[in-house]
Write a protein that holds these residues in place. Structure first.
Motif, PDB file in Angstrom:
ATOM      1  N   ALA A 107      -1.973   2.941   0.967  1.00 20.49           N
ATOM      2  CA  ALA A 107      -0.713   3.591   1.357  1.00 20.49           C
ATOM      3  C   ALA A 107      -0.816   4.285   2.710  1.00 20.49           C
ATOM      4  O   ALA A 107      -1.848   4.881   3.052  1.00 20.49           O
ATOM      5  CB  ALA A 107      -0.302   4.597   0.292  1.00 20.49           C
TER       6      ALA A 107
ATOM      7  N   SER B 212       4.245   9.016  -1.179  1.00 19.00           N
ATOM      8  CA  SER B 212       2.932   9.338  -1.732  1.00 19.00           C
ATOM      9  C   SER B 212       3.025  10.336  -2.884  1.00 19.00           C
ATOM     10  O   SER B 212       3.727  11.346  -2.791  1.00 19.00           O
ATOM     11  CB  SER B 212       2.038   9.946  -0.643  1.00 19.00           C
ATOM     12  OG  SER B 212       1.786   9.009   0.369  1.00 19.00           O
TER      13      SER B 212
ATOM     14  N   GLU C 218      -2.012   8.467  -4.221  1.00 20.98           N
ATOM     15  CA  GLU C 218      -2.256   8.214  -2.803  1.00 20.98           C
ATOM     16  C   GLU C 218      -3.146   9.264  -2.156  1.00 20.98           C
ATOM     17  O   GLU C 218      -3.826   8.976  -1.167  1.00 20.98           O
ATOM     18  CB  GLU C 218      -0.926   8.148  -2.043  1.00 20.98           C
ATOM     19  CG  GLU C 218      -0.129   6.871  -2.248  1.00 20.98           C
ATOM     20  CD  GLU C 218       0.434   6.728  -3.648  1.00 20.98           C
ATOM     21  OE1 GLU C 218       0.429   5.608  -4.179  1.00 20.98           O
ATOM     22  OE2 GLU C 218       0.885   7.760  -4.226  1.00 20.98           O
TER      23      GLU C 218
ATOM     24  N   ALA D 293      -5.657   7.385   0.617  1.00 22.44           N
ATOM     25  CA  ALA D 293      -5.824   5.936   0.533  1.00 22.44           C
ATOM     26  C   ALA D 293      -6.235   5.336   1.871  1.00 22.44           C
ATOM     27  O   ALA D 293      -6.961   4.340   1.914  1.00 22.44           O
ATOM     28  CB  ALA D 293      -4.529   5.288   0.047  1.00 22.44           C
TER      29      ALA D 293
END
Length: 301
Positions: A168, A174, A225, A270
């Protein structure tokens, strides 16, 4: 060209193995059954007596001590010259300085407050550091039967299946796992609250799960995320940070600068691009907090 690179990597791996005496894979193979057995011990628990270690939110059980002692004992029997840093031992003796020697860093139950409430976000964490570098991590959540493993340079795995972050980059979508429970400590209250106020305008959702190590693993698997927590200890990072990085994620010190295993304040994301977006917002929050503190100080005089 590919063949040459593979040969060089293979020769380098052999050199590392000879230099270490024991390969990282052998360390992993040895500790895995110990960790799994410790997990079965947790699953058998019926009644839990809780003690406070210091602050009211920092609790410990006899099982924290028992599991740590078992793991230490078995590993010391196999490698008596290795060093050890554990949560419960460090509470009474202080945290040892990290040296170049092989050092096992263990959290017998990360998420003890969850464990005593029969919540499933709790785990056993074992990290191995050699020459001050994280080389192996094992995290086992017996309540979900999830075993996370990583060896530096070889990827991260969940129950034997390779994992990666979800890649992401959009902060607005997120889900941010922010360990707000530490905000009850007056030392961190303003830090957490100012950042939260700014972040809530930009993120897609927020969670607070109560386990730093599981928070890291959830980023590694792509379930979330980002994860952040400040005011932690080496055992909160020794295994999970390596797992995130080996899953393709990015970990940095949330206050700026390089990540410090022995004084971890981290945000795991991420991707680096997502981390940069979080840091931009948090730096504005920190500047506002510092400005307000300065204004308040001037008003007092």
């Amino acid at each position: 060209m590919l063949y040459i690179r593979s040969s060089v990597f293979f020769c380098f791996s052999i050199w590392i193995s000879l230099a270490m005496g024991t390969t990282t894979q052998e360390y992993l193979d040895f500790v895995l059954p110990l960790v799994k057995n410790a997990g079965q011990e947790l699953l058998s628990v019926k009644n839990v007596e809780v003690e406070e270690k210091g602050e009211f939110y920092d609790v410990v059980t006899v099982y924290d001590r028992k599991i740590e002692q078992i793991l230490f004992k078995k590993i010391k029997e196999r490698w008596p010259d290795h060093k050890f840093i554990g949560e419960e031992e460090s509470y009474t003796k202080g945290i040892s300085q990290l040296s170049n020697e092989s050092t096992w860093i263990i959290d017998p139950i990360d998420g003890t407050a969850n464990f005593v409430r029969n919540l499933k976000d709790a785990c056993i964490s074992v990290g191995l550091v050699i020459n001050k570098e994280q080389v192996m991590g094992v995290v086992y959540n017996p309540f979900m039967d999830e075993l996370y493993t990583a060896i530096k340079g070889q990827g991260a795995y969940l129950n034997g299946v390779k994992i990666q972050t979800n890649g992401a980059t959009d902060i607005s979508k997120s889900v941010f796992n922010y360990e707000l429970s530490l905000g009850v400590n007056t030392k961190y209250y303003d830090l957490y609250m100012y950042r939260l106020k700014h972040l809530l305008k930009h993120i897609g959702g927020i969670r607070s799960m109560g386990s730093a190590v599981m928070g890291l693993c959830y980023v590694a698997t792509g379930r979330m995320e980002a994860y952040q927590c400040d005011g932690l200890f080496p055992w909160d990072a020794a295994a999970g940070v390596l797992i995130v990085r080996e899953a393709g994620g990015y970990v940095r010190d949330s206050n700026g600068g390089e990540f410090d295993l022995m004084d971890p304040n981290y945000i795991a994301t991420a991707t680096k691009e997502l981390s940069d977006k979080f840091m931009e917002i948090e730096r504005r929050a920190d500047q506002e907090r510092e400005s307000d503190a300065q204004n308040h100080k001037q008003l007092k005089f």
